[in-house]
Motif scaffolding. Structure first.
Motif, PDB file in Angstrom:
ATOM      1  N   LYS A  22      51.501  45.681  41.358  1.00 13.39           N
ATOM      2  CA  LYS A  22      51.513  46.801  42.291  1.00 13.39           C
ATOM      3  C   LYS A  22      51.654  46.327  43.737  1.00 13.39           C
ATOM      4  CE  LYS A  22      48.733  50.660  44.044  1.00 13.39           C
ATOM      5  NZ  LYS A  22      47.462  51.424  43.914  1.00 13.39           N
ATOM      6  N   LEU A  23      50.912  45.273  44.098  1.00 10.86           N
ATOM      7  CA  LEU A  23      50.881  44.824  45.491  1.00 10.86           C
ATOM      8  C   LEU A  23      52.249  44.419  46.018  1.00 10.86           C
ATOM      9  CD1 LEU A  23      47.629  42.643  45.735  1.00 10.86           C
ATOM     10  CD2 LEU A  23      47.947  45.058  46.304  1.00 10.86           C
ATOM     11  N   ILE A  24      53.080  43.866  45.152  1.00 13.76           N
ATOM     12  CA  ILE A  24      54.376  43.355  45.585  1.00 13.76           C
ATOM     13  C   ILE A  24      55.230  44.429  46.260  1.00 13.76           C
ATOM     14  CG2 ILE A  24      55.636  43.796  43.446  1.00 13.76           C
ATOM     15  CD1 ILE A  24      55.808  40.580  45.548  1.00 13.76           C
ATOM     16  N   PHE A  25      54.981  45.702  45.901  1.00 13.75           N
ATOM     17  CA  PHE A  25      55.771  46.790  46.470  1.00 13.75           C
ATOM     18  C   PHE A  25      55.270  47.223  47.847  1.00 13.75           C
ATOM     19  CE2 PHE A  25      56.308  47.260  41.857  1.00 13.75           C
ATOM     20  CZ  PHE A  25      57.698  47.249  41.781  1.00 13.75           C
ATOM     21  N   TYR A  26      54.077  46.741  48.248  1.00 15.04           N
ATOM     22  CA  TYR A  26      53.488  47.160  49.521  1.00 15.04           C
ATOM     23  C   TYR A  26      53.351  46.016  50.528  1.00 15.04           C
ATOM     24  CZ  TYR A  26      52.248  51.256  46.756  1.00 15.04           C
ATOM     25  OH  TYR A  26      52.311  52.370  45.955  1.00 15.04           O
ATOM     26  N   GLU A  27      53.695  44.812  50.120  1.00 11.21           N
ATOM     27  CA  GLU A  27      53.522  43.653  50.999  1.00 11.21           C
ATOM     28  C   GLU A  27      54.305  43.803  52.301  1.00 11.21           C
ATOM     29  OE1 GLU A  27      51.781  40.148  50.536  1.00 11.21           O
ATOM     30  OE2 GLU A  27      50.702  41.970  50.050  1.00 11.21           O
ATOM     31  N   TRP A  28      55.465  44.408  52.221  1.00  9.71           N
ATOM     32  CA  TRP A  28      56.309  44.512  53.414  1.00  9.71           C
ATOM     33  C   TRP A  28      55.677  45.380  54.501  1.00  9.71           C
ATOM     34  CZ3 TRP A  28      58.041  49.297  55.051  1.00  9.71           C
ATOM     35  CH2 TRP A  28      57.907  50.351  54.141  1.00  9.71           C
ATOM     36  N   GLN A  29      54.722  46.243  54.113  1.00  8.81           N
ATOM     37  CA  GLN A  29      54.077  47.117  55.083  1.00  8.81           C
ATOM     38  C   GLN A  29      52.985  46.385  55.885  1.00  8.81           C
ATOM     39  OE1 GLN A  29      52.582  50.522  52.948  1.00  8.81           O
ATOM     40  NE2 GLN A  29      54.606  51.215  52.330  1.00  8.81           N
ATOM     41  N   LYS A  30      52.576  45.219  55.405  1.00  9.45           N
ATOM     42  CA  LYS A  30      51.492  44.481  56.054  1.00  9.45           C
ATOM     43  C   LYS A  30      52.034  43.586  57.159  1.00  9.45           C
ATOM     44  CE  LYS A  30      48.633  44.370  51.885  1.00  9.45           C
ATOM     45  NZ  LYS A  30      47.908  43.510  50.934  1.00  9.45           N
ATOM     46  N   SER A  31      51.135  43.166  58.025  1.00  5.56           N
ATOM     47  CA  SER A  31      51.533  42.225  59.070  1.00  5.56           C
ATOM     48  C   SER A  31      51.867  40.888  58.413  1.00  5.56           C
ATOM     49  CB  SER A  31      50.405  42.034  60.087  1.00  5.56           C
ATOM     50  OG  SER A  31      49.272  41.447  59.472  1.00  5.56           O
ATOM     51  N   GLU A  32      52.632  40.072  59.097  1.00  7.89           N
ATOM     52  CA  GLU A  32      53.080  38.806  58.512  1.00  7.89           C
ATOM     53  C   GLU A  32      51.905  37.907  58.124  1.00  7.89           C
ATOM     54  OE1 GLU A  32      56.169  35.177  59.630  1.00  7.89           O
ATOM     55  OE2 GLU A  32      56.163  37.043  60.792  1.00  7.89           O
ATOM     56  N   SER A  33      50.832  37.958  58.885  1.00  9.11           N
ATOM     57  CA  SER A  33      49.668  37.105  58.615  1.00  9.11           C
ATOM     58  C   SER A  33      48.910  37.525  57.360  1.00  9.11           C
ATOM     59  CB  SER A  33      48.708  37.135  59.814  1.00  9.11           C
ATOM     60  OG  SER A  33      48.211  38.450  60.019  1.00  9.11           O
ATOM     61  N   GLU A  34      49.130  38.771  56.906  1.00  5.84           N
ATOM     62  CA  GLU A  34      48.419  39.271  55.725  1.00  5.84           C
ATOM     63  C   GLU A  34      49.255  39.184  54.454  1.00  5.84           C
ATOM     64  OE1 GLU A  34      47.661  43.238  57.283  1.00  5.84           O
ATOM     65  OE2 GLU A  34      45.525  42.772  57.346  1.00  5.84           O
ATOM     66  N   ARG A  35      50.495  38.784  54.567  1.00  2.52           N
ATOM     67  CA  ARG A  35      51.369  38.739  53.402  1.00  2.52           C
ATOM     68  C   ARG A  35      51.188  37.455  52.607  1.00  2.52           C
ATOM     69  NH1 ARG A  35      56.869  40.403  56.636  1.00  2.52           N
ATOM     70  NH2 ARG A  35      56.137  42.420  57.438  1.00  2.52           N
ATOM     71  N   GLY A  36      51.595  37.520  51.341  1.00  2.46           N
ATOM     72  CA  GLY A  36      51.579  36.338  50.502  1.00  2.46           C
ATOM     73  C   GLY A  36      50.233  36.092  49.839  1.00  2.46           C
ATOM     74  N   SER A  37      50.183  35.035  49.050  1.00  2.00           N
ATOM     75  CA  SER A  37      48.953  34.692  48.324  1.00  2.00           C
ATOM     76  C   SER A  37      47.981  33.949  49.219  1.00  2.00           C
ATOM     77  CB  SER A  37      49.295  33.840  47.106  1.00  2.00           C
ATOM     78  OG  SER A  37      49.706  32.544  47.501  1.00  2.00           O
ATOM     79  N   CYS A  38      46.730  33.913  48.803  1.00  2.00           N
ATOM     80  CA  CYS A  38      45.707  33.217  49.586  1.00  2.00           C
ATOM     81  C   CYS A  38      45.897  31.715  49.522  1.00  2.00           C
ATOM     82  CB  CYS A  38      44.315  33.571  49.062  1.00  2.00           C
ATOM     83  SG  CYS A  38      43.962  35.348  49.087  1.00  2.00           S
ATOM     84  N   ASN A  39      46.538  31.220  48.469  1.00  2.00           N
ATOM     85  CA  ASN A  39      46.767  29.787  48.325  1.00  2.00           C
ATOM     86  C   ASN A  39      47.701  29.240  49.396  1.00  2.00           C
ATOM     87  OD1 ASN A  39      45.235  29.635  45.927  1.00  2.00           O
ATOM     88  ND2 ASN A  39      46.965  30.393  44.750  1.00  2.00           N
ATOM     89  N   GLU A  40      48.466  30.138  50.009  1.00  2.00           N
ATOM     90  CA  GLU A  40      49.437  29.713  51.008  1.00  2.00           C
ATOM     91  C   GLU A  40      48.813  29.527  52.381  1.00  2.00           C
ATOM     92  OE1 GLU A  40      52.267  32.845  50.801  1.00  2.00           O
ATOM     93  OE2 GLU A  40      53.127  32.212  48.888  1.00  2.00           O
ATOM     94  N   ARG A  41      47.520  29.823  52.500  1.00  2.00           N
ATOM     95  CA  ARG A  41      46.889  29.784  53.824  1.00  2.00           C
ATOM     96  C   ARG A  41      45.925  28.619  53.961  1.00  2.00           C
ATOM     97  NH1 ARG A  41      45.911  36.331  54.065  1.00  2.00           N
ATOM     98  NH2 ARG A  41      47.928  36.822  53.214  1.00  2.00           N
TER      99      ARG A  41
END
Length: 205
Positions: A186-205
């Motif tokens: 489900k989340l994959i369809f809403y990621e584009w609405q988030k700010s760039e810092s909130e996108r992607g998986s937590c492992n990437e941070r």
């Protein structure tokens, strides 16, 4: 056509017909069943309007990277918990002490505020777009009314809206992580609405 014959044709169309029409009817049937039967029944059984919750942020994330462990995680967050007199040994006694990841699906139950305790993870409404899933770090009582304070395990500190949470804001308590990462469907369809810092998986941070 009799009711029995109509039912047989519908049953065949939904479960046995491998044509495109059969697939379309099957998808529609499953959607309607989940929305109008499964979820209402589950809400009734659990006592909450949100029996399944998808984790949409990294605010409760623990792992960090493949080399980290509880001790190193708590060392990074010890200062914020010391304000609430929570040390590492106390935290280890909390439910879901390892937090969870973005995309995890949690099983939520309705709860009496009198039964909530420090360390429980609650889902509550605020002025944010979606309900918040954070851990209780303090419980106070004023004029016979319990007021809860939470914090995200992976956040640097408290957010203003979670310092005083009243009983009517609480949607339920997270009791179990039932499907790691499956919420990304489900989340994959809403990621584009988030700010760039909130996108992607937590492992990437």
């Amino acid at each position: 056509m009799s009711l029995k014959e109509a039912w047989k044709k519908l049953w065949f169309l939904i479960w046995k017909d491998n044509s495109l029409k059969g697939w379309i009817f099957s998808i529609i049937f499953i959607f309607l069943f989940i929305k109008f039967i499964f979820f209402p029944a589950l809400s009734l059984a659990t006592g909450t309007p949100l029996p399944l919750a998808i984790v949409e942020s990294c605010s409760m994330y623990h792992k960090g990277n493949i080399f980290s462990d509880f001790d190193s995680w708590f060392e990074r967050h010890e200062e914020k918990y010391s304000e609430f007199e929570i040390d590492d040994s106390k935290f280890l006694g909390f439910p879901m002490k390892s937090g969870f990841n973005k995309g995890d699906i949690l099983f939520v139950i309705g709860t009496n505020s009198e039964k909530l305790k420090e360390g429980d993870i609650i889902i509550f409404g605020s002025n944010q777009r979606n309900p918040i899933i954070h851990r209780i770090v303090d419980i106070k009582e004023a004029n016979g009314i319990k007021v809860f304070s939470t914090i995200g395990d992976n956040n640097g500190g408290q957010l203003e809206f979670e310092k005083e949470i009243t009983e009517d804001q609480i949607i339920g308590k997270a009791s179990l992580k039932i499907a790691p990462y499956l919420g990304w469907v489900k989340l994959i369809f809403y990621e584009w609405q988030k700010s760039e810092s909130e996108r992607g998986s937590c492992n990437e941070r």
